[in-house]
Design a protein around this motif. Structure first.
Motif, PDB file in Angstrom:
ATOM      1  N   GLY A 142       0.847  -1.096   0.012  1.00 19.27           N
ATOM      2  CA  GLY A 142       0.042   0.025  -0.165  1.00 19.27           C
ATOM      3  C   GLY A 142       0.788   1.314  -0.012  1.00 19.27           C
ATOM      4  O   GLY A 142       0.149   2.433   0.202  1.00 19.27           O
ATOM      5  N   HIS A 143       2.157   1.251  -0.057  1.00 14.70           N
ATOM      6  CA  HIS A 143       3.079   2.234  -0.155  1.00 14.70           C
ATOM      7  C   HIS A 143       4.034   2.285  -1.351  1.00 14.70           C
ATOM      8  O   HIS A 143       4.394   1.391  -1.916  1.00 14.70           O
ATOM      9  CB  HIS A 143       4.073   2.390   1.121  1.00 14.70           C
ATOM     10  CG  HIS A 143       2.851   2.530   2.459  1.00 14.70           C
ATOM     11  ND1 HIS A 143       2.573   3.692   2.849  1.00 14.70           N
ATOM     12  CD2 HIS A 143       2.393   1.536   3.279  1.00 14.70           C
ATOM     13  CE1 HIS A 143       1.719   3.600   4.029  1.00 14.70           C
ATOM     14  NE2 HIS A 143       1.773   2.488   4.215  1.00 14.70           N
ATOM     15  N   SER A 144       4.530   3.511  -1.643  1.00 17.89           N
ATOM     16  CA  SER A 144       5.637   3.538  -2.464  1.00 17.89           C
ATOM     17  C   SER A 144       6.654   3.361  -1.712  1.00 17.89           C
ATOM     18  O   SER A 144       6.718   3.282  -0.657  1.00 17.89           O
ATOM     19  CB  SER A 144       5.600   5.015  -3.343  1.00 17.89           C
ATOM     20  OG  SER A 144       5.809   6.076  -2.292  1.00 17.89           O
ATOM     21  N   LEU A 145       7.946   3.532  -2.492  1.00 14.89           N
ATOM     22  CA  LEU A 145       9.251   3.508  -1.658  1.00 14.89           C
ATOM     23  C   LEU A 145       9.415   4.449  -0.747  1.00 14.89           C
ATOM     24  O   LEU A 145       9.047   5.636  -1.082  1.00 14.89           O
ATOM     25  CB  LEU A 145      10.366   3.362  -2.636  1.00 14.89           C
ATOM     26  CG  LEU A 145      10.768   2.141  -3.589  1.00 14.89           C
ATOM     27  CD1 LEU A 145      11.876   2.584  -4.448  1.00 14.89           C
ATOM     28  CD2 LEU A 145      11.271   1.066  -2.480  1.00 14.89           C
ATOM     29  N   GLN A 146       9.731   4.378   0.552  1.00 14.77           N
ATOM     30  CA  GLN A 146       9.911   5.230   1.484  1.00 14.77           C
ATOM     31  C   GLN A 146      11.486   5.922   1.574  1.00 14.77           C
ATOM     32  O   GLN A 146      12.153   5.173   1.175  1.00 14.77           O
ATOM     33  CB  GLN A 146       9.665   4.660   2.904  1.00 14.77           C
ATOM     34  CG  GLN A 146       7.899   4.207   2.938  1.00 14.77           C
ATOM     35  CD  GLN A 146       7.122   5.360   2.697  1.00 14.77           C
ATOM     36  OE1 GLN A 146       6.975   6.409   3.253  1.00 14.77           O
ATOM     37  NE2 GLN A 146       6.284   5.186   1.530  1.00 14.77           N
ATOM     38  N   LEU A 147      11.406   7.076   2.054  1.00 17.70           N
ATOM     39  CA  LEU A 147      12.712   7.826   2.045  1.00 17.70           C
ATOM     40  C   LEU A 147      13.663   6.661   2.794  1.00 17.70           C
ATOM     41  O   LEU A 147      14.768   6.934   2.370  1.00 17.70           O
ATOM     42  CB  LEU A 147      12.555   9.284   2.581  1.00 17.70           C
ATOM     43  CG  LEU A 147      11.838  10.175   2.138  1.00 17.70           C
ATOM     44  CD1 LEU A 147      11.645  11.175   2.956  1.00 17.70           C
ATOM     45  CD2 LEU A 147      12.520  10.356   0.961  1.00 17.70           C
ATOM     46  N   ALA A 148      13.643   6.331   3.794  1.00 14.77           N
ATOM     47  CA  ALA A 148      14.566   5.788   4.512  1.00 14.77           C
ATOM     48  C   ALA A 148      15.167   4.565   4.008  1.00 14.77           C
ATOM     49  O   ALA A 148      16.258   3.876   4.192  1.00 14.77           O
ATOM     50  CB  ALA A 148      13.886   5.260   5.977  1.00 14.77           C
ATOM     51  N   GLN A 149      14.364   3.917   2.717  1.00 14.62           N
ATOM     52  CA  GLN A 149      14.848   2.747   2.262  1.00 14.62           C
ATOM     53  C   GLN A 149      15.815   3.173   1.095  1.00 14.62           C
ATOM     54  O   GLN A 149      16.645   2.350   0.581  1.00 14.62           O
ATOM     55  CB  GLN A 149      13.793   2.041   1.462  1.00 14.62           C
ATOM     56  CG  GLN A 149      12.568   1.436   2.304  1.00 14.62           C
ATOM     57  CD  GLN A 149      11.581   0.693   1.741  1.00 14.62           C
ATOM     58  OE1 GLN A 149      10.488   1.328   1.395  1.00 14.62           O
ATOM     59  NE2 GLN A 149      11.676  -0.397   1.080  1.00 14.62           N
ATOM     60  N   ALA A 150      15.640   4.312   0.476  1.00 20.89           N
ATOM     61  CA  ALA A 150      16.322   4.564  -0.923  1.00 20.89           C
ATOM     62  C   ALA A 150      17.347   5.491  -0.906  1.00 20.89           C
ATOM     63  O   ALA A 150      17.672   6.161  -0.063  1.00 20.89           O
ATOM     64  CB  ALA A 150      15.051   5.275  -1.605  1.00 20.89           C
ATOM     65  N   ALA A 151      18.080   5.302  -2.108  1.00 26.14           N
ATOM     66  CA  ALA A 151      19.270   6.226  -2.306  1.00 26.14           C
ATOM     67  C   ALA A 151      19.461   6.413  -3.882  1.00 26.14           C
ATOM     68  O   ALA A 151      18.781   5.233  -4.311  1.00 26.14           O
ATOM     69  CB  ALA A 151      20.497   5.630  -1.789  1.00 26.14           C
ATOM     70  N   HIS A 152      19.842   7.352  -4.322  1.00 26.23           N
ATOM     71  CA  HIS A 152      19.875   7.570  -5.831  1.00 26.23           C
ATOM     72  C   HIS A 152      21.094   8.338  -6.296  1.00 26.23           C
ATOM     73  O   HIS A 152      21.621   9.023  -5.351  1.00 26.23           O
ATOM     74  CB  HIS A 152      18.718   8.194  -6.358  1.00 26.23           C
ATOM     75  CG  HIS A 152      18.335   9.454  -5.836  1.00 26.23           C
ATOM     76  ND1 HIS A 152      18.701  10.774  -6.228  1.00 26.23           N
ATOM     77  CD2 HIS A 152      17.509   9.956  -4.804  1.00 26.23           C
ATOM     78  CE1 HIS A 152      18.350  11.744  -5.776  1.00 26.23           C
ATOM     79  NE2 HIS A 152      17.626  11.274  -4.928  1.00 26.23           N
ATOM     80  N   ARG A 153      21.195   8.198  -7.613  1.00 30.24           N
ATOM     81  CA  ARG A 153      22.389   8.788  -7.895  1.00 30.24           C
ATOM     82  C   ARG A 153      22.133  10.404  -7.907  1.00 30.24           C
ATOM     83  O   ARG A 153      21.084  10.537  -8.249  1.00 30.24           O
ATOM     84  CB  ARG A 153      22.853   8.332  -9.588  1.00 30.24           C
ATOM     85  CG  ARG A 153      23.375   7.069  -9.698  1.00 30.24           C
ATOM     86  CD  ARG A 153      24.011   6.924 -10.890  1.00 30.24           C
ATOM     87  NE  ARG A 153      24.353   5.482 -11.062  1.00 30.24           N
ATOM     88  CZ  ARG A 153      25.745   4.996 -10.427  1.00 30.24           C
ATOM     89  NH1 ARG A 153      26.382   5.780 -10.165  1.00 30.24           N
ATOM     90  NH2 ARG A 153      25.708   3.731 -10.843  1.00 30.24           N
ATOM     91  N   LYS A 154      22.959  11.323  -7.612  1.00 31.88           N
ATOM     92  CA  LYS A 154      22.625  12.554  -7.720  1.00 31.88           C
ATOM     93  C   LYS A 154      22.448  13.109  -9.265  1.00 31.88           C
ATOM     94  O   LYS A 154      23.241  13.108  -9.858  1.00 31.88           O
ATOM     95  CB  LYS A 154      23.659  13.403  -7.235  1.00 31.88           C
ATOM     96  CG  LYS A 154      23.546  15.077  -6.914  1.00 31.88           C
ATOM     97  CD  LYS A 154      24.800  15.496  -6.287  1.00 31.88           C
ATOM     98  CE  LYS A 154      24.608  17.254  -6.131  1.00 31.88           C
ATOM     99  NZ  LYS A 154      25.676  17.695  -5.482  1.00 31.88           N
ATOM    100  N   THR A 155      21.203  13.693  -9.338  1.00 34.00           N
ATOM    101  CA  THR A 155      20.903  14.260 -10.762  1.00 34.00           C
ATOM    102  C   THR A 155      20.371  15.675 -10.570  1.00 34.00           C
ATOM    103  O   THR A 155      20.487  16.495  -9.285  1.00 34.00           O
ATOM    104  CB  THR A 155      19.736  13.616 -11.243  1.00 34.00           C
ATOM    105  OG1 THR A 155      18.485  13.857 -10.539  1.00 34.00           O
ATOM    106  CG2 THR A 155      19.980  11.900 -11.161  1.00 34.00           C
ATOM    107  N   ALA A 156      20.022  16.376 -11.530  1.00 30.68           N
ATOM    108  CA  ALA A 156      19.525  17.702 -11.357  1.00 30.68           C
ATOM    109  C   ALA A 156      17.935  17.649 -11.031  1.00 30.68           C
ATOM    110  O   ALA A 156      17.388  18.862 -10.906  1.00 30.68           O
ATOM    111  CB  ALA A 156      19.615  18.453 -12.712  1.00 30.68           C
ATOM    112  N   ASP A 157      17.462  16.802 -10.778  1.00 31.90           N
ATOM    113  CA  ASP A 157      15.952  16.546 -10.433  1.00 31.90           C
ATOM    114  C   ASP A 157      15.794  17.060  -8.956  1.00 31.90           C
ATOM    115  O   ASP A 157      16.312  17.021  -8.240  1.00 31.90           O
ATOM    116  CB  ASP A 157      15.358  15.119 -10.547  1.00 31.90           C
ATOM    117  CG  ASP A 157      15.710  14.643 -11.935  1.00 31.90           C
ATOM    118  OD1 ASP A 157      15.092  15.216 -13.056  1.00 31.90           O
ATOM    119  OD2 ASP A 157      16.492  13.557 -12.302  1.00 31.90           O
TER     120      ASP A 157
END
Length: 613
Positions: A142-157
């Motif tokens: 019932g949820h999207s990925l949560q902040l505490a789970q995720a990391a991403h490459r740095k982008t301009a977004d």
């Protein structure tokens, strides 16, 4: 790209969580990180707790005086992040010791990875509250990925900010922007804790988890209008919805009225009071629990909100209102009662009007009935939804005090002024009916029979779609092609959207009172809020005949000649397919529809108020 993680920690009034979150980062087995704490206008002890953290040059602290929203806070962190990978750690969550190490390995495993995410522990289980489902290797149900789970490459977004959209769905806020830039890689290890507590953001702004527009605006002290996605079906744009109700106000006020409680559905109706010369103030029920409980500040009109605090009674004394208007439901009764007792204790004695929307039987069930009736007895006058409800109250406490029969939630006339749309039935030859709100009194077997008679049911729920999905799926299976679920329709589109249909459903339950007022329940006495919406669209109203029973909504439909009353689905189908009969009812509804606006009743309401001063 600088090798390492910039960890962004947005925080708002989470002082007594935040140290644990920071310490979980300090103990990471992967040491190449920086922490950017963004204090988004906290009013609690956050500054003091932060000042007591261990000294670490990797920690940066940004503090903004006013809350601007999670997207704003995250973007401020992104603006100064120096590492090539971005991780997130909300201040109420924490990382396990190898969280960053596992994420780093996921990025290194495939150069196409743009986002990596861990599994998450999202609830506790213990002897007090044992639970089976507390962990997920990927996303929580019932949820999207949560902040505490995720990391991403740095982008301009950048993250979507409050002035664009409020939503608890992080995929909409940001993750979708990365989807075309690479792959999302799970670590398949649980290395993050998502803390379950009442003030998580999704529980504040998303209806399926108990949130709503007014809870969100109250908690974050938002004064400007917002565009908020409260569920996958409900998007509300306050600017667009309330644009039609801009009203002018006479220079000198006729009277000053203090509203205590919550305005419930169609709060913009109070613009008619202002236009009639009332200067309005509001002392609002804090943290509304129901989606329809509307509290200020509002993006329309000129109601001054009185802040909560020890000195609120002094502000009332300074205002010196002519009248207090108690506008409430059972959920806000105790707040309204306590507020009136505080005013009396402070020596502020102002005549007040008692106006309960719903429902007295719930007050009995919740144990607040004595407070309800004490206010009823102490009031200078009462506003009651219909004559039957007044007779019912007289069973308990007959009074000779003034009263006015008036529905609390009548909408503004501006929502009635758009042109009607062509009927769907004119093009396909079948009957199309609409339910606005809950499906009350329509069984699965009723739905099957309606479909057999070529009668469509179109459902527009105002809120809480997820809780209704099981029943809706059953309706859909037995009435394939004849049951349709639509997204929420905002007020400014009522006429355009709903006038396409042939008739609208009121509550279609079976009464059991046998004409005995002593046995009447709230379903018998209530006038559903959807009446005003159906009137705007000029639609006749469908409800059970309930012969020999007292039902207030049936009496209302008979008064105006706008009801399609039935005992069986076969009888209902015959009436709906009778074009001459339906034309008569439709003309009656269109002739009387403006009587279902607050504007039509404001003059007599003002006279009633003046008589009490």
């Amino acid at each position: 790209m600088v090798n390492g993680f910039s960890v962004i920690m947005p925080t708002y009034n989470q002082a007594y969580f935040i140290r644990r979150a920071v310490m979980s980062l300090i103990r990471q087995s992967y040491p190449q990180w920086e922490l950017i704490i963004v204090n988004d206008g906290s009013t609690d002890a956050t500054d003091r707790i932060i000042s007591g953290l261990p000294q670490d040059e990797r920690i940066k602290y940004l503090h903004y005086p006013d809350n601007r929203g999670m997207g704003y806070a995250l973007n401020k962190g992104l603006d100064i992040a120096r590492y090539g990978h971005i991780a997130y750690l909300p201040s109420d969550d924490f990382f396990y010791a190898d969280h960053l190490k596992d994420l780093k390995e996921a990025f290194e495993s495939d150069e196409r990875v743009v986002l990596a995410y861990s599994g998450v522990n999202f609830d506790d289980t213990d002897a007090y509250a044992p639970r089976d489902n507390t962990d997920s290797l990927t996303m929580m149900p019932g949820h999207s990925l949560q902040l505490a789970q995720a990391a991403h490459r740095k982008t301009a977004d950048r993250w979507t900010e409050r002035q664009e959209l409020v939503t608890a769905d992080l995929f909409i806020m940001f993750w979708h922007k990365l989807a075309g830039q690479g792959i999302f890689m799970p670590t398949l290890r649980i290395t993050a804790k998502w803390t379950n507590h009442p003030w998580q953001r999704h529980k504040i702004c998303e209806e399926d988890f108990g949130g709503n527009l007014y809870k969100y605006k109250d908690y974050y002290q938002v004064k400007e209008p917002v565009r908020i996605r409260m569920s996958r079906y409900r998007l509300l744009d306050e600017k667009e919805t309330y644009k039609p109700v801009a009203r002018s106000i006479p220079g000198k006020p006729l009277m000053k009225i203090l509203i205590i409680g919550a305005l419930n559905y169609n709060p913009e109706r109070f613009c008619a009071w202002e236009e009639a010369g009332c200067q309005l103030y509001g002392y609002w029920y804090p943290v509304p629990s129901m989606a329809h409980e509307s509290i200020g500040p509002f993006p329309f009109g000129h109601i001054e909100t009185i802040p909560h605090g020890a000195d609120w009674t002094e502000r009332v004394r300074d205002i010196c209102p002519d009248l207090i208007y108690l506008c409430f439901c059972c959920s806000s009764l105790e707040f309204v009662y306590d507020s009136m007792m505080e005013l009396r204790k402070a020596g502020v004695h102002v005549p007040f009007v008692w106006h309960l929307k719903e429902g007295p039987q719930l007050c009995m069930r919740f144990g607040t009935w004595p407070k309800l009736m004490e206010l009823y007895e102490l009031s200078a006058g009462n506003i009651i939804t219909n004559r039957r409800t007044k007779e019912w109250y007289d069973l308990f406490l007959p009074t000779g005090k003034p009263y006015l029969i008036l529905d609390q939630e009548m909408p503004q006339k501006e929502y009635f002024e758009r042109p009607f749309s062509p009927k769907i039935s004119a093009s396909d030859g079948e009957i199309h009916t609409v339910v606005i709100g809950r499906m009350i009194g329509i069984s699965v077997e009723d739905m099957r029979r309606l479909a057999a008679h070529r009668i469509h049911v179109h459902l527009y729920s105002a809120s809480y779609y997820r809780q209704k999905n099981t029943g809706n799926n059953l309706y859909g299976r037995v009435a394939q092609g004849y049951f349709h679920v639509h997204a929420y329709c905002p007020n400014e589109k009522w006429v355009e959207e709903f006038s396409r249909y042939d008739a609208g459903w009121l509550h279609a339950g079976h009464s059991r009172n046998r004409g005995d007022l002593f046995r009447a329940m709230w379903d018998d006495l209530n006038i559903p809020a959807r009446v005003g919406t159906l009137a705007a669209a000029g639609l006749p109203m469908i409800l059970r005949r309930n012969t020999e029973h007292i039902v207030a909504s049936k009496e209302l439909s008979e008064q105006y000649g706008i009801g399609i009353l039935y005992d069986s689905i076969t009888e209902l189908a015959t009436q709906l397919h009778d074009k001459d009969f339906m034309d008569i009812l439709t003309r009656n509804m269109q002739e009387h529809r403006m009587e279902f606006t607050m504007d039509a009743h404001t003059p007599k309401l003002i006279r009633f108020f003046q008589s009490l001063i």
